[in-house]
Structure formats: structure tokens, C-alpha cells
Enzyme design. Structure first.
Site, PDB file in Angstrom:
ATOM      1  N   ASP A  31     -56.138 -14.632  -3.554  1.00  0.00           N
ATOM      2  CA  ASP A  31     -54.693 -14.749  -3.348  1.00  0.00           C
ATOM      3  C   ASP A  31     -53.993 -14.575  -4.698  1.00  0.00           C
ATOM      4  O   ASP A  31     -54.428 -15.133  -5.714  1.00  0.00           O
ATOM      5  CB  ASP A  31     -54.363 -16.127  -2.755  1.00  0.00           C
ATOM      6  N   ASN A  87     -51.812 -19.572   9.107  1.00  0.00           N
ATOM      7  CA  ASN A  87     -50.429 -19.745   9.540  1.00  0.00           C
ATOM      8  C   ASN A  87     -50.013 -18.670  10.547  1.00  0.00           C
ATOM      9  O   ASN A  87     -50.334 -17.489  10.355  1.00  0.00           O
ATOM     10  CB  ASN A  87     -49.492 -19.676   8.325  1.00  0.00           C
ATOM     11  N   GLN A  94     -45.939 -18.661   7.840  1.00  0.00           N
ATOM     12  CA  GLN A  94     -46.500 -17.314   7.665  1.00  0.00           C
ATOM     13  C   GLN A  94     -45.477 -16.410   6.981  1.00  0.00           C
ATOM     14  O   GLN A  94     -44.329 -16.319   7.431  1.00  0.00           O
ATOM     15  CB  GLN A  94     -46.906 -16.708   9.019  1.00  0.00           C
ATOM     16  N   HIS A 100     -54.473 -13.584   8.660  1.00  0.00           N
ATOM     17  CA  HIS A 100     -55.349 -13.886   7.526  1.00  0.00           C
ATOM     18  C   HIS A 100     -55.722 -15.356   7.545  1.00  0.00           C
ATOM     19  O   HIS A 100     -54.952 -16.192   8.035  1.00  0.00           O
ATOM     20  CB  HIS A 100     -54.698 -13.514   6.183  1.00  0.00           C
ATOM     21  N   HIS A 102     -56.689 -18.436   5.025  1.00  0.00           N
ATOM     22  CA  HIS A 102     -56.733 -18.928   3.648  1.00  0.00           C
ATOM     23  C   HIS A 102     -57.994 -19.761   3.448  1.00  0.00           C
ATOM     24  O   HIS A 102     -58.304 -20.638   4.272  1.00  0.00           O
ATOM     25  CB  HIS A 102     -55.549 -19.858   3.356  1.00  0.00           C
TER      26      HIS A 102
HETATM   27  P1  AMP Z   1     -48.965 -16.851   4.510  1.00  0.00           P
HETATM   28  O1  AMP Z   1     -47.824 -17.641   3.943  1.00  0.00           O
HETATM   29  O2  AMP Z   1     -49.943 -17.666   5.305  1.00  0.00           O
HETATM   30  O3  AMP Z   1     -48.495 -15.628   5.263  1.00  0.00           O
HETATM   31  O4  AMP Z   1     -49.812 -16.368   3.258  1.00  0.00           O
HETATM   32  C1  AMP Z   1     -49.542 -15.197   2.537  1.00  0.00           C
HETATM   33  C2  AMP Z   1     -50.329 -15.305   1.264  1.00  0.00           C
HETATM   34  O5  AMP Z   1     -50.513 -14.011   0.756  1.00  0.00           O
HETATM   35  C3  AMP Z   1     -49.677 -16.133   0.162  1.00  0.00           C
HETATM   36  O6  AMP Z   1     -50.567 -17.165  -0.254  1.00  0.00           O
HETATM   37  C4  AMP Z   1     -49.424 -15.118  -0.965  1.00  0.00           C
HETATM   38  O7  AMP Z   1     -49.630 -15.679  -2.236  1.00  0.00           O
HETATM   39  C5  AMP Z   1     -50.454 -14.054  -0.637  1.00  0.00           C
HETATM   40  N1  AMP Z   1     -50.119 -12.696  -1.047  1.00  0.00           N
HETATM   41  C6  AMP Z   1     -48.980 -12.028  -0.804  1.00  0.00           C
HETATM   42  N2  AMP Z   1     -49.061 -10.770  -1.280  1.00  0.00           N
HETATM   43  C7  AMP Z   1     -50.299 -10.641  -1.823  1.00  0.00           C
HETATM   44  C8  AMP Z   1     -50.997  -9.582  -2.481  1.00  0.00           C
HETATM   45  N3  AMP Z   1     -50.428  -8.392  -2.671  1.00  0.00           N
HETATM   46  N4  AMP Z   1     -52.258  -9.820  -2.906  1.00  0.00           N
HETATM   47  C9  AMP Z   1     -52.836 -11.045  -2.723  1.00  0.00           C
HETATM   48  N5  AMP Z   1     -52.234 -12.061  -2.113  1.00  0.00           N
HETATM   49  C10 AMP Z   1     -50.976 -11.880  -1.680  1.00  0.00           C
END
Ligand code: AMP
Ligand code: ZN
Length: 134
Positions: A31, A87, A94, A100, A102
Site C-alpha cells: 500500500d 471495505n 472504500q 481488494h 488489506h
Molecule cells: P480502501 O480505502 O479500502 O479503498 O483502500 C484503498 C487503499 O489503496 C488505501 O490504503 C490507499 O493507500 C491505497 N492506494 C491507493 N492508490 C494506490 C496506489 N497507486 N498504489 C498502492 N496503494 C494505493
């Protein structure tokens, strides 16, 4: 593949990422805004916006991938615990609409917050919910 979906592009290797694991169906990446050291994301290579759209077969495989990578992270980073967080919908936090999982390694006395205040289960609510499954 969904046009303009960043996780589709990352999962398929069109955008570079710090990849921990890859197979035919998944890519696991670090992440970019980690909650803790080793925070990783399990990304299916085929697009599903969330859990409700995820095919059963992908759901089954995803947990196996999560389990394996979680074990490597926990052991390699000497984590004390690990949260799986997933999420669905903006209300649930989300921010990227591509399913995805985590993987969040946890360390004694870290400042990660995956908690809630315990509420109360009323009889009426309990009956309402149980009825949905009868
Ligand atoms: P969510 O809030 O469950 O949708 O999680 C999205 C996650 O994606 C967050 O923890 C962000 O830090 C992560 N994220 C967003 N863009 C990227 C990216 N380009 N590469 C890696 N992680 C990302
Ligand atoms: Zn996608």
C-alpha cells in the site's frame, strides 16, 4: 479490465508497483499509504468493484492468497498480529472501487485504529435480522 481503474492497471502490470506476490489471478502489492510496516493489498486481476460483485471462485482464491502472504509478512516482519480489512462502499471507507483485501501487520503498541465502540443488540433488531435468514 475497467477503463480508468487504477487497480486494474496495477494488477495487470501496466502501472509499476512494489509487488510481493503474483500469480495468474492476483497481484499483492505494498500500500502506498501504509497503516503499518508491511501493509499490503491483495488485488484480483479481473475487475470487480466490491465483494458483492466478486465471483465465488475469485473470493475463494483471494482468501488463500491473503492467508499465505499474511503468514510471510507476519513472520518476516516479526509482527505481533495482523488485520484483514476489506471495505465495500464509501460508507465503509472504500476509496478505490476495485475489490481488494488489506493485510495490515500489527505491532504491540502501534497506533493503527481498526476498532469500534461496542453498541447494543436490541431484541427488535435481532429479530429483524434473524428473519432475513429464515
Ligand atoms: P480502501 O480505502 O479500502 O479503498 O483502500 C484503498 C487503499 O489503496 C488505501 O490504503 C490507499 O493507500 C491505497 N492506494 C491507493 N492508490 C494506490 C496506489 N497507486 N498504489 C498502492 N496503494 C494505493
Ligand atoms: Zn479494476
Amino acid at each position: 479490465m475497467e477503463e480508468n481503474c487504477i487497480f486494474c492497471k496495477i494488477a495487470r502490470g501496466e502501472i509499476p508497483s512494489a509487488t510481493l506476490y503474483e500469480d495468474e489471478d492476483f497481484r499483492v502489492i505494498l500500500d502506498l499509504g501504509p497503516a503499518s510496516k508491511g501493509h499490503a493489498l491483495v488485488l484480483p486481476k479481473t475487475h470487480a468493484a466490491n465483494l458483492f460483485e466478486l465471483p465465488d471462485e475469485t473470493a475463494q482464491k483471494a482468501l488463500v492468497v491473503a492467508k499465505r502472504v499474511a503468514a510471510c509478512l507476519k513472520e518476516g516482519l516479526h509482527a505481533d498480529g495482523l488485520n484483514l480489512v476489506q471495505n465495500n462502499g464509501a460508507a465503509a471507507g472504500q476509496t478505490v472501487d476495485h475489490f481488494h483485501i488489506h493485510l495490515i501487520p500489527r505491532y504491540q503498541n502501534d497506533t493503527v485504529n481498526v476498532t469500534w465502540q461496542p453498541g447494543e443488540l436490541s431484541e427488535a433488531e435481532k429479530e429483524e435480522i434473524l428473519k432475513l435468514f429464515q
